[in-house]
Design a protein around this motif. Structure first.
Motif, PDB file in Angstrom:
ATOM      1  N   PHE A 339     -20.264 -27.843  -7.790  1.00  0.00           N
ATOM      2  CA  PHE A 339     -19.131 -28.645  -7.308  1.00  0.00           C
ATOM      3  C   PHE A 339     -18.427 -27.978  -6.112  1.00  0.00           C
ATOM      4  O   PHE A 339     -17.218 -27.729  -6.145  1.00  0.00           O
ATOM      5  CB  PHE A 339     -18.114 -28.871  -8.432  1.00  0.00           C
ATOM      6  N   PRO A 340     -19.153 -27.693  -5.036  1.00  0.00           N
ATOM      7  CA  PRO A 340     -18.547 -26.953  -3.922  1.00  0.00           C
ATOM      8  C   PRO A 340     -17.392 -27.689  -3.244  1.00  0.00           C
ATOM      9  O   PRO A 340     -16.379 -27.080  -2.905  1.00  0.00           O
ATOM     10  CB  PRO A 340     -19.714 -26.732  -2.964  1.00  0.00           C
ATOM     11  N   VAL A 341     -17.534 -28.988  -3.038  1.00  0.00           N
ATOM     12  CA  VAL A 341     -16.470 -29.743  -2.362  1.00  0.00           C
ATOM     13  C   VAL A 341     -15.211 -29.770  -3.224  1.00  0.00           C
ATOM     14  O   VAL A 341     -14.095 -29.544  -2.740  1.00  0.00           O
ATOM     15  CB  VAL A 341     -16.946 -31.176  -2.045  1.00  0.00           C
ATOM     16  N   GLU A 342     -15.400 -30.015  -4.512  1.00  0.00           N
ATOM     17  CA  GLU A 342     -14.254 -30.062  -5.430  1.00  0.00           C
ATOM     18  C   GLU A 342     -13.605 -28.685  -5.566  1.00  0.00           C
ATOM     19  O   GLU A 342     -12.372 -28.582  -5.677  1.00  0.00           O
ATOM     20  CB  GLU A 342     -14.709 -30.561  -6.798  1.00  0.00           C
ATOM     21  N   PHE A 343     -14.428 -27.633  -5.529  1.00  0.00           N
ATOM     22  CA  PHE A 343     -13.860 -26.288  -5.615  1.00  0.00           C
ATOM     23  C   PHE A 343     -13.062 -25.967  -4.360  1.00  0.00           C
ATOM     24  O   PHE A 343     -12.019 -25.297  -4.428  1.00  0.00           O
ATOM     25  CB  PHE A 343     -14.965 -25.252  -5.817  1.00  0.00           C
ATOM     26  N   GLY A 344     -13.526 -26.437  -3.215  1.00  0.00           N
ATOM     27  CA  GLY A 344     -12.746 -26.264  -1.991  1.00  0.00           C
ATOM     28  C   GLY A 344     -11.380 -26.912  -2.109  1.00  0.00           C
ATOM     29  O   GLY A 344     -10.363 -26.339  -1.677  1.00  0.00           O
TER      30      GLY A 344
END
Length: 398
Positions: A339-344
């Motif tokens: 979940f890279p976008v959500e973690f950003g």
């Protein structure tokens, strides 16, 4: 794309798993696609030759009956009668001459995963679900599949079914086993964690859980985040759920997490700084944990950025954008359990939330902590665990 080497060959020696039996051998299995549009006689119709779909989608139920009937018809002609609806895994390999192998719960299936346990791994090591953090692929290594073949796969995951097929074998369109493997992995992953994907896609739910500092960190992926989310969605205070989670992070588990950090050069160089944070958590001293970890996260991101670009950047938005891109590359996509976008978004809205001198901030805010603007009673063990898990998430990205 090369043919999958058969078990026991020089390129695939000493297999430790194998198929459970032989396939049903079919003839005249000339599946070419699924009509994507309605048409009258003589009209042009659009044909779908590749698809990845689950039973959560209405189209699945329109397709699966006809597909299953066509396959079962050829199986009966071959002298076999298997009801596909009773199967857990169906794998159909159609050869260029329209002969086919139908594997129903007999083909050995391999799941390609990202491990979170540290250190080297020997063949034959027993793994548990908690040892893995993502599903990157699914394949059938002991089934002979070539670049000119057409394939269809139906997989049951819990109470869901997934359907994948690739019949597009026109000129210049060879079957990519790598692409098919990733597609099957993505399909299974989305079915297994459908509730998690839905929660993150629902903005009010996601914003609410982020506002109290929680995220589906990879270390919490196997059910522990679900407990927090259930409490939050029910409107309950999170004290009990957080307290139960804190108890699960004993010295042994923290030791494994720390060992994983030490396999990353940018964290290994900070060993003398990070080790006291682990000791502080074991001693239930959240102030030490939070002060150390939140001050080191930016340094880790900056070092990783420098290694990749040859220049330094201390601009938080630029570093966050870079880390999201790096995570997408590592996970081969932005819809994985990383979940890279959500973690950003989590980092922007929580860890690096806006702060003005004079404000009273959260113990999860790097800016408020560094400005000494957090009341002492807000330095709690749940906030300390959030800090550790945030750094741990970044470790998976590097």
């Amino acid at each position: 794309m090369t043919r999958t080497p058969p078990a026991g060959s020089r390129d695939n020696p000493e297999p430790i798993v194998g198929n459970l039996g032989e396939p049903i051998r079919l003839t005249d299995m000339n599946l070419a696609g699924i009509s994507a549009t309605a048409a009258r006689a003589g009209e042009t119709v659009t044909i779908c030759t590749r698809m990845e779909i689950s039973s959560d989608q209405a189209l699945f139920h329109k397709l699966i009956g006809n597909l299953a009937a066509a396959i079962e018809h050829r199986a009966r002609a071959a002298g076999a009668y298997d009801r596909l609806e009773r199967a857990s895994t169906v794998f159909l390999v159609i050869k260029p001459d329209n002969s086919a192998e139908l594997w129903i719960d007999r083909a050995a299936m391999v799941a390609y995963t990202t491990l979170k346990r540290p250190g080297p791994l020997k063949a034959g090591t027993v793994l548990f679900e908690n040892d893995t953090v993502d599903i990157t692929g699914i394949w059938f290594p002991h089934v002979d599949v070539g670049p000119a073949d057409r394939i269809l796969c139906i997989i049951r995951e819990g109470w869901r079914f997934g359907l994948f097929f690739d019949f597009n074998r026109g000129e210049g369109n060879e079957l990519s086993i790598d692409d098919a493997r990733r597609s099957l992995g993505r399909m299974v992953r989305k079915m297994r964690y459908a509730d998690l994907y839905a929660a993150l896609a629902h903005e009010p739910t996601f914003s609410a859980i982020v506002s109290v500092g929680w995220f589906p960190f990879l270390e919490l992926m196997k059910g522990e985040f679900r407990g927090l989310l259930d409490a939050q969605e029910a409107g309950f205070e999170l004290d009990d759920a957080e307290g139960a989670l804190i108890e699960k992070f004993d010295a042994e588990r923290l030791g494994r997490m720390f060992d994983r950090w030490m396999e990353r050069p940018h964290l290994k160089s900070r060993e003398a700084i990070l080790r006291p944070a682990i000791s502080g958590f074991n001693a239930k001293e959240p102030v030490a944990v939070i002060k150390i970890i939140l001050s080191e996260i930016e340094g880790v991101m900056s070092d990783v950025y420098f290694e990749a670009n040859g220049v330094r950047s201390h601009r938080i938005p630029k570093l966050l954008e870079f880390m999201i891109s790096l995570a997408e590359q590592r996970a081969r996509g932005n819809d994985t359990l990383f979940f890279p976008v959500e973690f950003g978004k989590y980092l922007k809205d929580y860890t690096y939330a806006g702060f003005h001198p004079g404000d009273i901030g959260s113990a999860g805010s790097r800016h408020a902590v560094s400005h000494g603007a957090v009341a002492s009673e807000l330095y709690t063990m749940p906030r300390a665990l959030q800090a550790l898990l945030t750094l741990d998430q970044l470790a998976f990205y590097t």
